[in-house]
Design an enzyme around this catalytic site. Structure first.
Site: not given
Ligand code: GLV
Length: 334
Positions: A275, A280, A298
């Site tokens: 994810d 990224e 993500h």
């Molecule tokens: C998402 O990846 C978060 O860190 O809340």
């Protein structure tokens, strides 16, 4: 650019908050009720670096997301008025905490409000991997001829004795463990704060070596820190049980993606669900090319109510600090 200021004309905003990305609709609507605060709200997409630095200048607070790099340059651009940076995420590896401390800026994150959603997504990925849901869906959509057969799309028997290994038994790790226990999985975990050999809610605390050698599925729930960068690398992948799966809903930098691809190609790992990515939002094309890899962008915390709670907690942290109160969920440098 949308600028929302207090709707009561007589009250001129005395403090200004830069909101780098559009928050959820519900929380954006609520901003108008905060008398005395003006909100300079960005777009849905992340701001370009120059825009970020320009719009934070002279602000009292900033609400940012994990796509914004919050570093010395950011704090210098903001200037001495900046009191608080509220990250709409539980992770805070995008923020230089030392620079924040040097500038006297409080940093907050959003722990505790996204555990369930993130654990749901993690478990969805475990099920998708183990039962080969994405591969099978693609197979049908490609128009392949098929007929039921005893050898067709055989996968992992999740609830018939499979072992889940959780690296990092914090809030999210424990929420994943509860789901796994409900599926009759054996659950083992590593956790720096609990004694080896102890058991917490049916989860056995083991060494990392034992976890890697035993688990049919390894799932990562540690923050990205210098000590966890490439925690999963060629060496640790080699310690994993042959035919196991890896799930990463934490941070991309925890996994050496090239080593992961090699472990999949060699057949040592049966698959992975990812994810969060090293580069990224760029996704390594070699991951995309592997049918044994399930990919999501993500989105582990992307539940409707969860995203409202994350945005609202960020706003509440800003309100607290600008009001001279303690922040609700400050990030502490470790
Ligand atoms: C998402 O990846 C978060 O860190 O809340």
């Amino acid at each position: 650019m949308t600028t929302s200021t207090n709707s009561v004309e007589a009250v001129k905003p005395t403090k200004s908050v830069y909101v780098a990305r559009l928050l959820t609709d519900a929380v954006t609507r609520e901003l108008d009720s905060h008398a005395g605060l003006g909100f300079d709200i960005g777009q849905e997409a992340p701001p370009a670096r120059a825009e970020l630095l320009e719009r934070v200048t002279g602000k009292d607070a900033a609400i940012v997301t994990l796509t914004e790099r919050i570093d010395e340059e950011f704090f210098t651009a903001a200037g001495p008025s900046l009191k608080v940076v509220a990250n709409v995420a539980v992770g805070f590896d995008n923020i230089d905490l030392d620079a924040a401390a040097r500038h006297g800026v409080t940093v907050t994150n959003t722990p505790g409000v996204l555990d369930g959603a993130t654990a749901d997504h993690t478990f969805a990925l475990i099920l998708a991997l183990g039962r080969r849901i994405v591969e099978a869906d693609r197979f049908i959509r490609e128009g392949n001829d098929w007929v039921w057969g005893p050898r067709m799309f055989v996968g992992l028997d999740i609830s018939a004795g499979a072992t889940l290994g959780i690296i990092g038994l914090g809030r999210i790790g424990r929420a994943v463990a509860r789901r796994a226990r409900a599926f009759d999985m054996r659950v083992i975990a590593t956790d720096a704060t609990r004694p080896l050999g102890s058991s917490v809610d049916g989860v056995e605390i083991v060494t990392q070596e034992e976890l890697l050698a035993t688990a049919d599925v390894v799932t990562l729930h540690v923050p990205l820190l210098p000590s966890t960068r490439h925690l999963i690398n060629a060496e640790t992948l080699a310690l994993m049980k042959p035919g196991a799966y890896l799930v990463n809903c934490a941070r991309g930098g925890i996994v050496d993606e090239q080593a992961l691809i090699e472990a999949i190609d060699s057949g040592h790992l049966r698959g992975a669900a990812i994810d969060t990515f090293e580069g990224e939002p760029r996704v390594n094309p070699e991951l995309i090319a592997r049918p044994q890899v399930v990919l999501t962008p993500h989105t582990a915390s992307a539940g409707e109510a969860t995203r409202d709670r994350m945005c609202r907690l960020a706003v509440d942290n800003v309100l607290a600090v600008l009001d001279g109160r303690e922040p609700l969920t400050p990030v502490k440098a470790s």
